[in-house]
Design a protein around this motif. Structure first.
Motif, PDB file in Angstrom:
ATOM      1  N   LEU A  42       0.833  -1.203   0.000  1.00  0.00           N
ATOM      2  CA  LEU A  42       0.000   0.000   0.000  1.00  0.00           C
ATOM      3  C   LEU A  42       0.872   1.259   0.000  1.00  0.00           C
ATOM      4  CD1 LEU A  42      -2.864  -1.000   2.468  1.00  0.00           C
ATOM      5  CD2 LEU A  42      -2.898  -1.011  -0.029  1.00  0.00           C
ATOM      6  N   ALA A  43       1.987   1.204   0.718  1.00  0.00           N
ATOM      7  CA  ALA A  43       2.917   2.338   0.715  1.00  0.00           C
ATOM      8  C   ALA A  43       3.440   2.594  -0.693  1.00  0.00           C
ATOM      9  CB  ALA A  43       4.065   2.080   1.684  1.00  0.00           C
ATOM     10  N   ARG A  44       3.724   1.533  -1.428  1.00  0.00           N
ATOM     11  CA  ARG A  44       4.159   1.709  -2.820  1.00  0.00           C
ATOM     12  C   ARG A  44       3.146   2.524  -3.608  1.00  0.00           C
ATOM     13  NH1 ARG A  44       6.437  -3.969  -5.405  1.00  0.00           N
ATOM     14  NH2 ARG A  44       8.294  -4.212  -4.081  1.00  0.00           N
ATOM     15  N   GLY A  45       1.861   2.238  -3.407  1.00  0.00           N
ATOM     16  CA  GLY A  45       0.826   2.955  -4.137  1.00  0.00           C
ATOM     17  C   GLY A  45       0.829   4.438  -3.806  1.00  0.00           C
ATOM     18  N   LEU A  46       0.883   4.779  -2.519  1.00  0.00           N
ATOM     19  CA  LEU A  46       0.882   6.185  -2.124  1.00  0.00           C
ATOM     20  C   LEU A  46       2.123   6.897  -2.641  1.00  0.00           C
ATOM     21  CD1 LEU A  46      -0.931   8.025  -0.073  1.00  0.00           C
ATOM     22  CD2 LEU A  46       1.164   7.947   1.276  1.00  0.00           C
ATOM     23  N   ILE A  47       3.285   6.255  -2.518  1.00  0.00           N
ATOM     24  CA  ILE A  47       4.543   6.854  -2.977  1.00  0.00           C
ATOM     25  C   ILE A  47       4.495   7.125  -4.479  1.00  0.00           C
ATOM     26  CG2 ILE A  47       7.011   6.399  -3.292  1.00  0.00           C
ATOM     27  CD1 ILE A  47       6.810   4.770  -0.616  1.00  0.00           C
ATOM     28  N   LYS A  48       3.988   6.161  -5.232  1.00  0.00           N
ATOM     29  CA  LYS A  48       3.898   6.339  -6.688  1.00  0.00           C
ATOM     30  C   LYS A  48       3.000   7.518  -7.035  1.00  0.00           C
ATOM     31  CE  LYS A  48       2.685   3.819 -10.924  1.00  0.00           C
ATOM     32  NZ  LYS A  48       2.136   2.542 -11.471  1.00  0.00           N
ATOM     33  N   GLY A  49       1.892   7.666  -6.321  1.00  0.00           N
ATOM     34  CA  GLY A  49       0.990   8.781  -6.585  1.00  0.00           C
ATOM     35  C   GLY A  49       1.620  10.119  -6.270  1.00  0.00           C
ATOM     36  N   LEU A  50       2.323  10.207  -5.155  1.00  0.00           N
ATOM     37  CA  LEU A  50       2.985  11.458  -4.771  1.00  0.00           C
ATOM     38  C   LEU A  50       4.108  11.812  -5.741  1.00  0.00           C
ATOM     39  CD1 LEU A  50       3.305  11.023  -0.899  1.00  0.00           C
ATOM     40  CD2 LEU A  50       2.202  12.952  -2.023  1.00  0.00           C
ATOM     41  N   GLN A  51       5.029  10.883  -5.920  1.00  0.00           N
ATOM     42  CA  GLN A  51       6.244  11.199  -6.653  1.00  0.00           C
ATOM     43  C   GLN A  51       6.026  11.281  -8.153  1.00  0.00           C
ATOM     44  OE1 GLN A  51       9.345   9.617  -3.250  1.00  0.00           O
ATOM     45  NE2 GLN A  51       9.305   8.511  -5.160  1.00  0.00           N
ATOM     46  N   GLY A  52       4.959  10.652  -8.633  1.00  0.00           N
ATOM     47  CA  GLY A  52       4.609  10.820 -10.033  1.00  0.00           C
ATOM     48  C   GLY A  52       4.230  12.253 -10.366  1.00  0.00           C
ATOM     49  N   GLU A  53       3.869  13.023  -9.336  1.00  0.00           N
ATOM     50  CA  GLU A  53       3.534  14.437  -9.507  1.00  0.00           C
ATOM     51  C   GLU A  53       4.663  15.351  -9.044  1.00  0.00           C
ATOM     52  OE1 GLU A  53       0.695  15.284 -11.018  1.00  0.00           O
ATOM     53  OE2 GLU A  53       0.277  13.139 -11.235  1.00  0.00           O
ATOM     54  N   GLY A  54       5.824  14.762  -8.725  1.00  0.00           N
ATOM     55  CA  GLY A  54       6.980  15.569  -8.347  1.00  0.00           C
ATOM     56  C   GLY A  54       7.075  15.927  -6.884  1.00  0.00           C
ATOM     57  N   ILE A  55       6.220  15.344  -6.034  1.00  0.00           N
ATOM     58  CA  ILE A  55       6.259  15.604  -4.599  1.00  0.00           C
ATOM     59  C   ILE A  55       6.949  14.429  -3.911  1.00  0.00           C
ATOM     60  CG2 ILE A  55       4.907  16.022  -2.514  1.00  0.00           C
ATOM     61  CD1 ILE A  55       4.802  18.293  -4.576  1.00  0.00           C
ATOM     62  N   GLY A  56       7.949  14.728  -3.100  1.00  0.00           N
ATOM     63  CA  GLY A  56       8.709  13.672  -2.446  1.00  0.00           C
ATOM     64  C   GLY A  56       7.923  12.992  -1.338  1.00  0.00           C
ATOM     65  N   ALA A  57       8.058  11.667  -1.248  1.00  0.00           N
ATOM     66  CA  ALA A  57       7.471  10.888  -0.158  1.00  0.00           C
ATOM     67  C   ALA A  57       8.553  10.579   0.863  1.00  0.00           C
ATOM     68  CB  ALA A  57       6.867   9.584  -0.692  1.00  0.00           C
ATOM     69  N   THR A  58       8.152  10.526   2.128  1.00  0.00           N
ATOM     70  CA  THR A  58       9.074  10.223   3.224  1.00  0.00           C
ATOM     71  C   THR A  58       8.543   9.041   4.005  1.00  0.00           C
ATOM     72  OG1 THR A  58       9.543  12.594   3.422  1.00  0.00           O
ATOM     73  CG2 THR A  58      10.300  11.170   5.209  1.00  0.00           C
ATOM     74  N   MET A  59       9.139   7.874   3.828  1.00  0.00           N
ATOM     75  CA  MET A  59       8.725   6.712   4.623  1.00  0.00           C
ATOM     76  C   MET A  59       9.204   6.890   6.054  1.00  0.00           C
ATOM     77  SD  MET A  59       9.135   3.262   2.378  1.00  0.00           S
ATOM     78  CE  MET A  59       7.971   2.391   3.405  1.00  0.00           C
ATOM     79  N   LYS A  60       8.336   6.567   7.005  1.00  0.00           N
ATOM     80  CA  LYS A  60       8.690   6.752   8.407  1.00  0.00           C
ATOM     81  C   LYS A  60       7.989   5.695   9.252  1.00  0.00           C
ATOM     82  CE  LYS A  60       5.049  10.187   9.268  1.00  0.00           C
ATOM     83  NZ  LYS A  60       4.742  11.572   9.640  1.00  0.00           N
ATOM     84  N   HIS A  61       8.505   5.424  10.457  1.00  0.00           N
ATOM     85  CA  HIS A  61       9.714   5.939  11.110  1.00  0.00           C
ATOM     86  C   HIS A  61      10.646   4.744  11.273  1.00  0.00           C
ATOM     87  CE1 HIS A  61       6.081   8.099  12.519  1.00  0.00           C
ATOM     88  NE2 HIS A  61       6.810   9.191  12.472  1.00  0.00           N
ATOM     89  N   LEU A  62      11.801   4.799  10.673  1.00  0.00           N
ATOM     90  CA  LEU A  62      12.754   3.691  10.669  1.00  0.00           C
ATOM     91  C   LEU A  62      13.438   3.617  12.039  1.00  0.00           C
ATOM     92  CD1 LEU A  62      14.043   1.728   8.416  1.00  0.00           C
ATOM     93  CD2 LEU A  62      16.004   3.242   8.614  1.00  0.00           C
ATOM     94  N   VAL A  63      13.212   2.602  12.836  1.00  0.00           N
ATOM     95  CA  VAL A  63      12.335   1.462  12.686  1.00  0.00           C
ATOM     96  C   VAL A  63      11.945   1.040  14.102  1.00  0.00           C
ATOM     97  CG1 VAL A  63      14.243  -0.195  12.641  1.00  0.00           C
ATOM     98  CG2 VAL A  63      12.097  -0.844  11.643  1.00  0.00           C
ATOM     99  N   ALA A  64      10.898   0.196  14.235  1.00  0.00           N
ATOM    100  CA  ALA A  64      10.426  -0.283  15.530  1.00  0.00           C
ATOM    101  C   ALA A  64      10.050   0.876  16.448  1.00  0.00           C
ATOM    102  CB  ALA A  64      11.458  -1.199  16.195  1.00  0.00           C
ATOM    103  N   ASN A  65       9.472   1.919  15.856  1.00  0.00           N
ATOM    104  CA  ASN A  65       8.995   3.091  16.583  1.00  0.00           C
ATOM    105  C   ASN A  65       7.503   2.873  16.845  1.00  0.00           C
ATOM    106  OD1 ASN A  65       9.101   6.708  15.854  1.00  0.00           O
ATOM    107  ND2 ASN A  65       8.549   5.594  17.692  1.00  0.00           N
TER     108      ASN A  65
END
Length: 853
Positions: free
Chosen positions: A133-156
Motif C-alpha cells: 500500500l505504501a508503494r501505491g501512495l509513494i507512486k501517486g505522490l512522486q509521479g507528480e513531483g512531490i517527495g514521499a518520506t517513509m517513516k519511522h525507521l524502525v520499531a517506533n
C-alpha cells in the motif's frame, strides 16, 4: 504573487564550490518545516509538511484548511493499492497549493500492540500489506513531483519514553516484520525520495545514530539513494548521527549541525566525506522536487473540488468493514443494508460520536479540514433520500477523555463560530492600558501555538486573552474543561470557574508538554448568551526540552452533563420507539494520539453499558465503531450488525451512510486483528513501560494474526476479515507447481460475482506456508492480494498474483548465515476470499535452496 519555480542545480559543480561550512548548513533545517537556502548559489529552501492522511502546511495553529483522508488503518482496510495511488496524487495536488515539496508520509511502522498511541497511523500489522500500500501512495505522490518520506525507521511502535526507549528486537523479527515494509517500498522501481528515522533506540542505539540501519541496510543492501532525515527532535548528536549516515537534522534551527559539526570536523571525529554525503543527498532531493513546479516559500491555499470530495468519499466508504450482518431474532433477513427493508419507517441515531466528525487520530496526523460531515448529518440525509422521515436522536452517554471542544454555539466578535484571541508582550491583566500586538479570530478552541504564529510580533514570553459569546442549546448542567501549555484561567460572565494558573499539573495535553485538564460544572439556561473568556500566560522553561513547542497552547471545551444512567435511559426510550437503531460508539483523537499510549482496549466510560442497553431495547440495532485501532466489544454477540468504520476524514459520515444504506457494497477487510480481550494480544506482557528503558519484542515474528493462528487463540475478528452484501466464488491454480531460484510463478485466480443483485468488489488474499522449514515460522504469511474492480452480478474476472523468492524466504540470523534463505521443499499456497468463500489450497515445490541479502 508566488515566485517562479526554481531551476535545477548542477550538483557536481556545487559540491566543488560549496565550503564545508555551507555544506554543513544544508544538513539542518532552517525552521520547523524548511531546509536552509544558500542564495549566492541559488540553492532554494524546500518545504516539508505532515502528514500521513492530509497536507497540513506550515502551521498547527489556524492552519490553512486541508483535505483529510481516512487514517492509515482506514486506508489499510481498503486493501486497495490503486486507491492509495489516487490518494497519493490528490495529496500531491494539495502539497502543490500549500507550497510543499516533501510530504512526511507514509507511515509504515508495524502496530504490534492495539493500544499504541499511533496504531491508527500506519496501514497494517502485516508488513507485506503495509509495504505494498505504501508503494501505491509513494507512486501517486512522486509521479507528480512531490517527495514521499517513509517513516519511522524502525520499531517506533510505542509512545512511552519514545525519545529514549530501546526496542529490543530479535534480528529475524527486525528483518522479516519491522524492516520489511520499508524494504518492499525501497527495493522497487519507484522508491521514496526520503526516509525518516524513529525517535527510539533499536537494540541500544538511537535509530538516527545506527550505522547498521542507515549505512549497511538502507544504503548498501537496499541501495537506497534518497535522503535520510531525523524525526522532529529525533537527532541527538552530531558525530554519531553524521557518521551513521543521517543526512538532515530536523527541525531547525540546528542543535547539532552548526558549530558542533564544525568542531567535530576539525577534530576529525567526522570526515569531509560524511559532510559531503549529506549535502549531496539534500541537493539531489532539491532536484527531484524541482519537477513539481512548486516555488520556494510559496503561499498556502486549499483544494476543495467535486473530484477531491468524491475521492475522499470513496476512501471513507472503503475504510468501513462489515463485521457482522445477520437477521435479528424472529426476522428473516439480515439487518443491512437499510434500503432492503421496506418496513423501516423510523430510525434512531444514538451515541456520543453521532454528531461529531471524527477526522483522524491526534498528534502530527491531525489537521484542520476544509469541511466535515458528521454521521448524524449523513445518515439523516440518506434516510430522507430513502423516504424515512422519522429520525430520532439521543446522545446516550458521555465518552470523552478531554471535554469536547466548543461548537457553533460559541461565536467571536464577527458573529462567526470561534473566539477572539489577543496576544500581548506585557501583562494586560496587570497593566490595564496594554495594547495587543496581534489579534486573530480562531475557528477552534484547540489552539496549539506550535512553531511561528502568523505574526512575528509576539514574543516567546507572552500573554493571551480569549473572548467569545456562548449560547447553550440545551438546558441544565454543563461541564467545562481547560488544559494549557502554560498558565490559564477560564471565566463565565466574569466569574473565574477554572484555575489552571496557580498550580498547573503536567499532563498529556499538547503532546505531553501541557497540563492535565481541569473541569468545572455550571448550570446554564438554554438560549441565554454567556460571556466566556480565558486568560493565558506562557514562559518557556529555562532548559528547553527536545520537542517542546513554542508558546504552548490552550484547549477548552463544554458538554452537557448529567449522570450517565440518565443518558442511557433516554437512549433506551428512543430505541424502543423506532424500527431500527444506528448506534455510534468509539474513540477519538484524544484517546488515540501521538505522545501517549492507551492503557487498555476498552471503550470510554459508559459506552459498553449503553450498547448492551440499546441492543436489549431494540435487537434491530446496527453498531458502528469508529476507532483507529481495535477495541473490545463485550456486546458483540448481542448485535445483529456491526461496522468497523475507522476514522474516515472529511467524508467519514458519508462513508458510513453509504454502507448502511447500500449505496456502496462493503469491501473493506480488517488490516489488524481484533482480539476479544486486551490480555489476548501477543504483546500484552511486552509493551509500554518495559524494563529499565527497554521494551522487549517478546512476540518475535508472531505479530498479529501470526500469533493467533499459531496459538489457536480465536480473536473476536481475524486479520483480513470482512463481509459483503454479495457472494463471490473463486477458482485458483498455479502457473507452475514448481519454482526455482530467482524465478517468479503466478497464482491464477478467477473471481465470479455469484449474487443475482447488487454490484460489489472482492478482496482476494494469497498466503504461503513453508511446510518443511528448518526454523520456526508462522503457520502462514500474506504474500499477495487483489482488490477487484466493481463486478456486476454474474460477472467474472481473472487475475494473477506473482510469487517469488520474497514470498518463500525467511531471514536466517545465525552468525554463519545472516541472510535471506529459501529452502527447497514443499509449500502450501492458500487463496482466501470473503468470509463466506471457500479457501483454495494449492501445492508448490521449491526445487533448490538458495540465499541472498
Amino acid at each position: 504573487m508566488d515566485p517562479p519555480p526554481f531551476p535545477k542545480l548542477d550538483v557536481n559543480h556545487l559540491m566543488q564550490k560549496l565550503t564545508s561550512d555551507e555544506k554543513i548548513m544544508l544538513t539542518a533545517g532552517r525552521d520547523a518545516w524548511h531546509t536552509v537556502p544558500i542564495k549566492q548559489f541559488d540553492i532554494p529552501s524546500i518545504r516539508t509538511s505532515d502528514g500521513p492522511n492530509g497536507v497540513r502546511g506550515t502551521r498547527f495553529f489556524e492552519s490553512v484548511p486541508s483535505s483529510c483522508f481516512p487514517c492509515g488503518t482506514g486506508l489499510g482496510a481498503s486493501w486497495d493499492a490503486d486507491l492509495l495511488h489516487r490518494v497519493g496524487k490528490a495529496l500531491a495536488a494539495e502539497s502543490k497549493v500549500k507550497g510543499v515539496h516533501v510530504l512526511l508520509a507514509p507511515t509504515v511502522n508495524i502496530p504490534r500492540s492495539p493500544v499504541g498511541g499511533r496504531t491508527f497511523e500506519p496501514y497494517s500489522e502485516d508488513p507485506f500489506l503495509s509495504g505494498m500500500l505504501a508503494r501505491g501512495l509513494i507512486k501517486g505522490l512522486q509521479g507528480e513531483g512531490i517527495g514521499a518520506t517513509m517513516k519511522h525507521l524502525v520499531a517506533n511502535d510505542q509512545e512511552f519514553e519514545r525519545y529514549s526507549i530501546s526496542s529490543e528486537v530479535p534480528m529475524r523479527a527486525l528483518r522479516e516484520i519491522h524492516l520489511r515494509p520499508f524494504e518492499l517500498a525501497i527495493r522497487c522501481d519507484n522508491p521514496p525520495w526520503a526516509v525518516m528515522t524513529g525517535y527510539n533506540r533499536v537494540n541500544g542505539l538511537h535509530c538516527s545514530e545506527d550505522t547498521f540501519l542507515l549505512s549497511q541496510v538502507l544504503r548498501r543492501e537496499w541501495n537506497f539513494k534518497g535522503l535520510i532525515m531525523s524525526d522532529w527532535g529525533g537527532a541527538y548528536s552530531s558525530t554519531a548521527a553524521t557518521r551513521a549516515g543521517l543526512d538532515l537534522e530536523m527541525p531547525g534551527p540546528t542543535v547539532f549541525r552548526g558549530v558542533v559539526s564544525k568542531a567535530a570536523l576539525g577534530g576529525k571525529k567526522i570526515s569531509q566525506q560524511n559532510i559531503d554525503a549529506g549535502a549531496r543527498n539534500l541537493l539531489e532531493l532539491v532536484n527531484k522536487v524541482q519537477e513539481s513546479g512548486v516555488p520556494e516559500d510559496a503561499s498556502e491555499e486549499s483544494i476543495d473540488t467535486p473530484e477531491v470530495r468524491a475521492l475522499m468519499r470513496e476512501a471513507a466508504s472503503s475504510a468501513v468493514v462489515l463485521l457482522k450482518n445477520q437477521a435479528p431474532p424472529h426476522q428473516r433477513y439480515a439487518v443491512l443494508p437499510l434500503l432492503s427493508h421496506p418496513d423501516t419507517q423510523s430510525i434512531a441515531i444514538i451515541g456520543p460520536n453521532a454528531k461529531i466528525a471524527l477526522l483522524g487520530g491526534g498528534g502530527s496526523a491531525s489537521l484542520r479540514a476544509t469541511y466535515s460531515v458528521t454521521p448524524f448529518d449523513a445518515i439523516s440525509a440518506a434516510a430522507k433520500g430513502a423516504g424515512i422521515t422519522d429520525v430520532k436522536y439521543a446522545r446516550g452517554a458521555n465518552g470523552y477523555k478531554f471535554v469536547p471542544l466548543f461548537g457553533p454555539e460559541l461565536v467571536a466578535s464577527n458573529g462567526k463560530p470561534g473566539v477572539d484571541l489577543n496576544f500581548f508582550n506585557e501583562n494586560p491583566f496587570a497593566v490595564l492600558k496594554s495594547k495587543p500586538v496581534y489579534h486573530v479570530v480562531t475557528t477552534s478552541t484547540f489552539m496549539f501555538f506550535s512553531g511561528d504564529l502568523p505574526s512575528t510580533a509576539v514574543n516567546l514570553i507572552c500573554w493571551v486573552e480569549v473572548t467569545g459569546k456562548y449560547t447553550p442549546d440545551v438546558q441544565g448542567d454543563h461541564e467545562f474543561g481547560l488544559a494549557s501549555g502554560g498558565r490559564a484561567y477560564l471565566y463565565i460572565d466574569g466569574q473565574m470557574i477554572i484555575d489552571n494558573w496557580t498550580n498547573p499539573v503536567p499532563g498529556e495535553s499538547f503532546a505531553n508538554h501541557g497540563s492535565t485538564e481541569l473541569r468545572a460544572t455550571r448550570t446554564l439556561n438554554r438560549g441565554q448568551q454567556y460571556n466566556l473568556s480565558v486568560r493565558y500566560f506562557y514562559e518557556p522553561p529555562a532548559l528547553y526540552p527536545v520537542g517542546s513547542q513554542k508558546r504552548g497552547g490552550i484547549r477548552f471545551g463544554v458538554a452537557a452533563s448529567k449522570p450517565q444512567q440518565e443518558f442511557i435511559d433516554e437512549a433506551v426510550t428512543v430505541a424502543q420507539n423506532v424500527d431500527k437503531v444506528i448506534l455510534l460508539l468509539g474513540l477519538d483523537g484524544d484517546y488515540e494520539c501521538e505522545g501517549y499510549d492507551r492503557p487498555d482496549m476498552k471503550l470510554p466510560d459508559a459506552q459498553n453499558s449503553l450498547a448492551s442497553a440499546v441492543l436489549e431495547a431494540n435487537p434491530k440495532t446496527i453498531v458502528v465503531v469508529q476507532s483507529g485501532a481495535p477495541v473490545e466489544m463485550p456486546w458483540a454477540d448481542q448485535a445483529s450488525g456491526i461496522l468497523q468504520a475507522f476514522y474516515g476524514g472529511n467524508e467519514g459520515g458519508n462513508g458510513i451512510a453509504d454502507i448502511l444504506f447500500g449505496k456502496v457494497n462493503p469491501s473493506g477487510r480488517l488490516p489488524l486483528t481484533f482480539p476479544k480481550r486486551f490480555e489476548d494480544n501477543p504483546t500484552y506482557l511486552n509493551f509500554g513501560k518495559g524494563h529499565n528503558g527497554k521494551v522487549h519484542y517478546g512476540e518475535g515474528l508472531f505479530v498479529g494474526y501470526r500469533y493467533y493462528e499459531s496459538t489457536k487463540l480465536a480473536p473476536l475478528f481475524p486479520f483480513g476479515f470482512g463481509k459483503s452484501y454479495s457472494y463471490f466464488s473463486l477458482l485458483a491454480s498455479l502457473s507452475s507447481p514448481k519454482i526455482g531460484p530467482n524465478e517468479t510463478i503466478y497464482v491464477d485466480i478467477t473471481v465470479k460475482h455469484g449474487s443475482w443483485f447488487r454490484p460489489g468488489r472482492e478482496v482476494v488474499q494469497v498466503y504461503v506456508q513453508d511446510v518443511e522449514s528448518s526454523l520456526q515460522r508462522p503457520i502462514k504469511e500474506l504474500k499477495g492480494f487483489v482488490k477487484t474492480p466493481v463486478l456486476q452480478p454474474g460477472e467474472s474476472r481473472e487475475f494473477s498474483v506473482p510469487l517469488d523468492r520474497v514470498s518463500l524466504g525467511f531471514f536466517d540470523d545465525h552468525e554463519d548465515v545472516n541472510q535471506w534463505v529459501a529452502e527447497k521443499g514443499r509449500f502450501k499456497v492458500y487463496v482466501v476470499g470473503s468470509t463466506e468463500t471457500e479457501t483454495k489450497e494449492l501445492d508448490l515445490e521449491l526445487t533448490e535452496s538458495f540465499s541472498w541479502i
